[in-house]
Design an enzyme around this catalytic site. Sequence first.
Site, PDB file in Angstrom:
ATOM      1  N   HIS A   1     -19.342   2.826  78.407  1.00  0.00           N
ATOM      2  CA  HIS A   1     -18.055   2.606  79.204  1.00  0.00           C
ATOM      3  C   HIS A   1     -16.877   3.593  78.628  1.00  0.00           C
ATOM      4  CE1 HIS A   1     -16.062   0.658  75.836  1.00  0.00           C
ATOM      5  NE2 HIS A   1     -17.248   0.007  75.738  1.00  0.00           N
TER       6      HIS A   1
ATOM      7  N   GLN B   1     -13.069   4.721  77.264  1.00  0.00           N
ATOM      8  CA  GLN B   1     -12.073   4.002  76.389  1.00  0.00           C
ATOM      9  C   GLN B   1     -11.618   2.722  76.626  1.00  0.00           C
ATOM     10  OE1 GLN B   1      -8.032   5.276  75.683  1.00  0.00           O
ATOM     11  NE2 GLN B   1      -8.683   5.963  73.553  1.00  0.00           N
TER      12      GLN B   1
ATOM     13  N   ARG C   1     -15.317  -3.784  81.015  1.00  0.00           N
ATOM     14  CA  ARG C   1     -15.207  -2.532  80.752  1.00  0.00           C
ATOM     15  C   ARG C   1     -16.380  -1.562  81.354  1.00  0.00           C
ATOM     16  NH1 ARG C   1     -15.712  -5.385  76.048  1.00  0.00           N
ATOM     17  NH2 ARG C   1     -16.896  -4.869  74.286  1.00  0.00           N
TER      18      ARG C   1
ATOM     19  N   GLU D   1     -21.996  -5.628  74.660  1.00  0.00           N
ATOM     20  CA  GLU D   1     -21.927  -5.194  73.359  1.00  0.00           C
ATOM     21  C   GLU D   1     -22.268  -5.986  72.326  1.00  0.00           C
ATOM     22  OE1 GLU D   1     -21.914  -3.065  71.294  1.00  0.00           O
ATOM     23  OE2 GLU D   1     -19.944  -1.693  71.430  1.00  0.00           O
TER      24      GLU D   1
ATOM     25  N   HIS E   1     -22.757  -0.471  76.422  1.00  0.00           N
ATOM     26  CA  HIS E   1     -21.450  -0.314  75.407  1.00  0.00           C
ATOM     27  C   HIS E   1     -22.305   0.374  74.236  1.00  0.00           C
ATOM     28  CE1 HIS E   1     -19.541  -3.531  77.427  1.00  0.00           C
ATOM     29  NE2 HIS E   1     -20.612  -3.832  77.875  1.00  0.00           N
TER      30      HIS E   1
ATOM     31  N   ASN F   1     -23.263  -0.234  71.098  1.00  0.00           N
ATOM     32  CA  ASN F   1     -24.270  -0.706  70.360  1.00  0.00           C
ATOM     33  C   ASN F   1     -25.537  -1.100  71.319  1.00  0.00           C
ATOM     34  OD1 ASN F   1     -23.340  -0.377  67.521  1.00  0.00           O
ATOM     35  ND2 ASN F   1     -21.679  -1.605  68.401  1.00  0.00           N
TER      36      ASN F   1
HETATM   37  O1  LIG Z   1     -17.172  -3.491  70.037  1.00  0.00           O
HETATM   38  C1  LIG Z   1     -16.586  -2.612  69.394  1.00  0.00           C
HETATM   39  O2  LIG Z   1     -15.897  -2.672  68.585  1.00  0.00           O
HETATM   40  C2  LIG Z   1     -17.000  -1.192  70.029  1.00  0.00           C
HETATM   41  O3  LIG Z   1     -17.264  -1.238  71.260  1.00  0.00           O
HETATM   42  C3  LIG Z   1     -18.189  -0.510  69.205  1.00  0.00           C
HETATM   43  O4  LIG Z   1     -17.729  -0.458  67.835  1.00  0.00           O
HETATM   44  P1  LIG Z   1     -18.422   0.244  66.731  1.00  0.00           P
HETATM   45  O5  LIG Z   1     -18.392   1.806  66.996  1.00  0.00           O
HETATM   46  O6  LIG Z   1     -17.372  -0.198  65.544  1.00  0.00           O
HETATM   47  O7  LIG Z   1     -19.697  -0.160  66.505  1.00  0.00           O
END
Ligand SMILES: O=C(O)[C@H](O)COP(=O)(O)O
Length: 238
Positions: A10, A12, A61, A88, A180, A182
Amino acid sequence: MPRTLAFLRHGQSQWNLENRFTGWVDVDLTEKGEAEARKAGQLLKQEGTEFDGTFTSVQTRAIRTLNLALEEMGECWLPVIKNWRLNERHYGALTGLNKQETREKHGDEQVHIWRRSYDVPPPPLEDSSAFPSLNDRRYRGVDVPKTESLKLCLDRVEPYWNEAIAPAVRDGQNCIIAAHGNSLRALVKLLFEVSDQDITSVEIPTGNPLLIQLDENLKPTAARYLDQDRAQPLPGGF
Ligand SMILES: O=C(O)[C@H](O)COP(=O)(O)O
């Protein structure tokens, strides 16, 4: 017959902008994130791949990124399948905290372990947290996690890959997966067979489509980011 997958992180989000751990909190895109999503759609359109299906999470998002991209592509008609398993990674007790302030409190090394180690989850979200997902009706019947490492995230993404996405791809469909940072790292680990150690340095940029060609065994034969100016190194020598 070669198959194409496009991974799209997604654009920003408001909490990316504020540098806060987000996880399962349903924050929206910023204007910049919307522009990134549209740009991703333009890049996908220029590429000319005919997509057949799309998958996304149940988080605004990612859904809006996909919708904005499809609009740019003139392909709003494509089927969209949403599933929480593409959400995520759950950031546990870090949810909502500012990433820089957390570094100042716990040290760079500890925060890096929480963010990028393969199998160390952050402390669990407390029941008193201001960010519960438990009562959200989109998660009815789901065993909502209280925290997740990347490994735990992969443990719930992998069955969805096996049961929903892989069969579509095997069937010859070209698919977009809008998700997402991760949950896509988890899929990259799975598809490219990245080691637990090497996955810690894989970063996926926002709103930059990663186009992957797969053979009939769903092994990647080529992979590249469509916006080369914002590309990140890919595993597997691609
Ligand atoms: O959930 C989050 O904060 C981000 O989408 C991914 O964050 P990270 O780069 O800290 O894993």
